[in-house]
Design a protein around this motif. Structure first.
Motif, PDB file in Angstrom:
ATOM      1  N   ARG A  89      19.586 -26.998  27.086  1.00 55.91           N
ATOM      2  CA  ARG A  89      18.680 -26.606  28.183  1.00 55.91           C
ATOM      3  C   ARG A  89      17.716 -25.495  27.760  1.00 55.91           C
ATOM      4  O   ARG A  89      17.425 -24.592  28.528  1.00 55.91           O
ATOM      5  CB  ARG A  89      19.491 -26.111  29.364  1.00 55.91           C
ATOM      6  CG  ARG A  89      20.408 -27.173  29.943  1.00 55.91           C
ATOM      7  CD  ARG A  89      21.246 -26.650  31.084  1.00 55.91           C
ATOM      8  NE  ARG A  89      22.216 -25.647  30.610  1.00 55.91           N
ATOM      9  CZ  ARG A  89      22.660 -24.639  31.349  1.00 55.91           C
ATOM     10  NH1 ARG A  89      22.276 -24.489  32.579  1.00 55.91           N
ATOM     11  NH2 ARG A  89      23.528 -23.784  30.850  1.00 55.91           N
ATOM     12  N   ALA A  90      17.188 -25.540  26.578  1.00 57.68           N
ATOM     13  CA  ALA A  90      16.370 -24.461  26.014  1.00 57.68           C
ATOM     14  C   ALA A  90      15.122 -24.172  26.854  1.00 57.68           C
ATOM     15  O   ALA A  90      14.837 -23.010  27.167  1.00 57.68           O
ATOM     16  CB  ALA A  90      15.976 -24.796  24.593  1.00 57.68           C
ATOM     17  N   ASN A  91      14.367 -25.194  27.209  1.00 57.89           N
ATOM     18  CA  ASN A  91      13.129 -24.966  27.952  1.00 57.89           C
ATOM     19  C   ASN A  91      13.389 -24.303  29.308  1.00 57.89           C
ATOM     20  O   ASN A  91      12.698 -23.344  29.668  1.00 57.89           O
ATOM     21  CB  ASN A  91      12.367 -26.283  28.146  1.00 57.89           C
ATOM     22  CG  ASN A  91      11.751 -26.763  26.849  1.00 57.89           C
ATOM     23  OD1 ASN A  91      11.502 -25.967  25.958  1.00 57.89           O
ATOM     24  ND2 ASN A  91      11.512 -28.062  26.743  1.00 57.89           N
ATOM     25  N   GLY A  92      14.352 -24.779  30.044  1.00 56.42           N
ATOM     26  CA  GLY A  92      14.664 -24.201  31.375  1.00 56.42           C
ATOM     27  C   GLY A  92      15.184 -22.766  31.258  1.00 56.42           C
ATOM     28  O   GLY A  92      14.837 -21.895  32.067  1.00 56.42           O
ATOM     29  N   ALA A  93      15.973 -22.501  30.229  1.00 57.39           N
ATOM     30  CA  ALA A  93      16.528 -21.162  30.044  1.00 57.39           C
ATOM     31  C   ALA A  93      15.438 -20.153  29.712  1.00 57.39           C
ATOM     32  O   ALA A  93      15.448 -19.019  30.194  1.00 57.39           O
ATOM     33  CB  ALA A  93      17.597 -21.175  28.961  1.00 57.39           C
ATOM     34  N   VAL A  94      14.470 -20.555  28.881  1.00 60.37           N
ATOM     35  CA  VAL A  94      13.390 -19.654  28.498  1.00 60.37           C
ATOM     36  C   VAL A  94      12.562 -19.290  29.723  1.00 60.37           C
ATOM     37  O   VAL A  94      12.252 -18.109  29.957  1.00 60.37           O
ATOM     38  CB  VAL A  94      12.511 -20.288  27.392  1.00 60.37           C
ATOM     39  CG1 VAL A  94      11.213 -19.501  27.201  1.00 60.37           C
ATOM     40  CG2 VAL A  94      13.279 -20.373  26.094  1.00 60.37           C
ATOM     41  N   GLN A  95      12.197 -20.250  30.522  1.00 63.53           N
ATOM     42  CA  GLN A  95      11.399 -19.981  31.718  1.00 63.53           C
ATOM     43  C   GLN A  95      12.166 -19.100  32.711  1.00 63.53           C
ATOM     44  O   GLN A  95      11.613 -18.168  33.290  1.00 63.53           O
ATOM     45  CB  GLN A  95      10.977 -21.302  32.379  1.00 63.53           C
ATOM     46  CG  GLN A  95       9.952 -22.080  31.565  1.00 63.53           C
ATOM     47  CD  GLN A  95       9.664 -23.447  32.153  1.00 63.53           C
ATOM     48  OE1 GLN A  95      10.310 -23.882  33.111  1.00 63.53           O
ATOM     49  NE2 GLN A  95       8.685 -24.143  31.574  1.00 63.53           N
ATOM     50  N   SER A  96      13.428 -19.398  32.891  1.00 62.60           N
ATOM     51  CA  SER A  96      14.259 -18.598  33.796  1.00 62.60           C
ATOM     52  C   SER A  96      14.405 -17.160  33.286  1.00 62.60           C
ATOM     53  O   SER A  96      14.316 -16.203  34.062  1.00 62.60           O
ATOM     54  CB  SER A  96      15.634 -19.248  33.937  1.00 62.60           C
ATOM     55  OG  SER A  96      16.474 -18.458  34.735  1.00 62.60           O
ATOM     56  N   GLN A  98      12.314 -15.521  31.375  1.00 59.99           N
ATOM     57  CA  GLN A  98      11.043 -14.812  31.537  1.00 59.99           C
ATOM     58  C   GLN A  98      10.866 -14.342  32.980  1.00 59.99           C
ATOM     59  O   GLN A  98      10.449 -13.213  33.233  1.00 59.99           O
ATOM     60  CB  GLN A  98       9.867 -15.713  31.127  1.00 59.99           C
ATOM     61  CG  GLN A  98       9.737 -15.915  29.635  1.00 59.99           C
ATOM     62  CD  GLN A  98       8.643 -16.904  29.278  1.00 59.99           C
ATOM     63  OE1 GLN A  98       8.243 -17.732  30.094  1.00 59.99           O
ATOM     64  NE2 GLN A  98       8.171 -16.840  28.033  1.00 59.99           N
ATOM     65  N   SER A  99      11.183 -15.208  33.902  1.00 54.13           N
ATOM     66  CA  SER A  99      11.057 -14.860  35.319  1.00 54.13           C
ATOM     67  C   SER A  99      11.989 -13.701  35.678  1.00 54.13           C
ATOM     68  O   SER A  99      11.584 -12.744  36.352  1.00 54.13           O
ATOM     69  CB  SER A  99      11.377 -16.089  36.180  1.00 54.13           C
ATOM     70  OG  SER A  99      11.401 -15.731  37.536  1.00 54.13           O
ATOM     71  N   ARG A 100      13.232 -13.766  35.220  1.00 52.26           N
ATOM     72  CA  ARG A 100      14.192 -12.693  35.509  1.00 52.26           C
ATOM     73  C   ARG A 100      13.780 -11.379  34.836  1.00 52.26           C
ATOM     74  O   ARG A 100      13.937 -10.302  35.396  1.00 52.26           O
ATOM     75  CB  ARG A 100      15.586 -13.097  35.046  1.00 52.26           C
ATOM     76  CG  ARG A 100      16.223 -14.143  35.926  1.00 52.26           C
ATOM     77  CD  ARG A 100      17.612 -14.493  35.442  1.00 52.26           C
ATOM     78  NE  ARG A 100      18.171 -15.579  36.236  1.00 52.26           N
ATOM     79  CZ  ARG A 100      19.256 -16.235  35.918  1.00 52.26           C
ATOM     80  NH1 ARG A 100      19.910 -15.945  34.807  1.00 52.26           N
ATOM     81  NH2 ARG A 100      19.698 -17.206  36.684  1.00 52.26           N
ATOM     82  N   ALA A 101      13.256 -11.484  33.621  1.00 53.16           N
ATOM     83  CA  ALA A 101      12.835 -10.271  32.908  1.00 53.16           C
ATOM     84  C   ALA A 101      11.700  -9.579  33.648  1.00 53.16           C
ATOM     85  O   ALA A 101      11.687  -8.355  33.790  1.00 53.16           O
ATOM     86  CB  ALA A 101      12.416 -10.607  31.481  1.00 53.16           C
TER      87      ALA A 101
END
Length: 175
Positions: A89-96, A98-101
């Motif tokens: 799930r690399a793509n979803g984890a990166v976006q999530s 970034q949003s959390r950061a």
């Protein structure tokens, strides 16, 4: 043309300033703390006898090592599972992430601003308290927190064990 300068008046002006009062107040509070230091050292030594310190240190080190091993094993197990999950799930984890950061940065900035404002207010209050202590000390008034003064002592302020008197005034007439 010589000018007559009233040195006592100038000294009174200097001594009646808030920074001078703050320094005097800090001195009063520091001397109280230093008077308590020997008792605190005796109490700490009673609570922590020197002959028990090596055993307590060894016990703490062993406990920390045991906890560290448990944490390491748990972390290793979780890391293996996270790596496998992250690959799928690399793509979803990166976006999530970034949003959390971004949200965490905004929250941290807001908290830091509040903490700075609180610290400024506390520092200002502390400065005013020190100045009040200093002004009382410089005026010969005893501190009410010690509870040792009486009404008669307050009506006759003393300086170095002698009753406080007015300073002699200089005459400005020529001889």
């Amino acid at each position: 043309m010589p000018r007559n300068i009233d040195v006592m008046a100038e000294m009174r002006k200097f001594a009646d300033r808030k920074p001078v009062h703050a320094v005097a107040g800090a001195t009063v509070l520091a001397s109280r703390t230093l008077r308590e230091l020997p008792w605190r050292l005796v109490q700490w030594t009673r609570d922590n006898p020197p002959n028990t310190l090596p055993g307590r240190a060894t016990e703490a080190a062993q406990s920390a090592q045991s906890r560290a091993m448990e944490v390491f094993q748990t972390a290793q197990s979780r890391a293996n599972g996270a790596v496998q999950s992250a690959q799928s799930r690399a793509n979803g984890a990166v976006q999530s992430a970034q949003s959390r950061a971004n949200g965490a940065v905004q929250t941290a900035q807001s908290r830091a601003t509040g903490a700075v404002q609180t610290a400024r207010a506390k520092a200002s209050d502390g400065y005013d308290t020190l100045a009040a202590h200093g002004k009382k000390a410089m005026n010969g008034e005893s501190d009410t927190t010690e509870g040792k003064s009486t009404a008669s002592e307050q009506s006759k302020p003393e300086l170095n064990g002698k009753p406080k008197t007015k300073a002699p005034t200089r005459s400005t007439t020529s001889r």
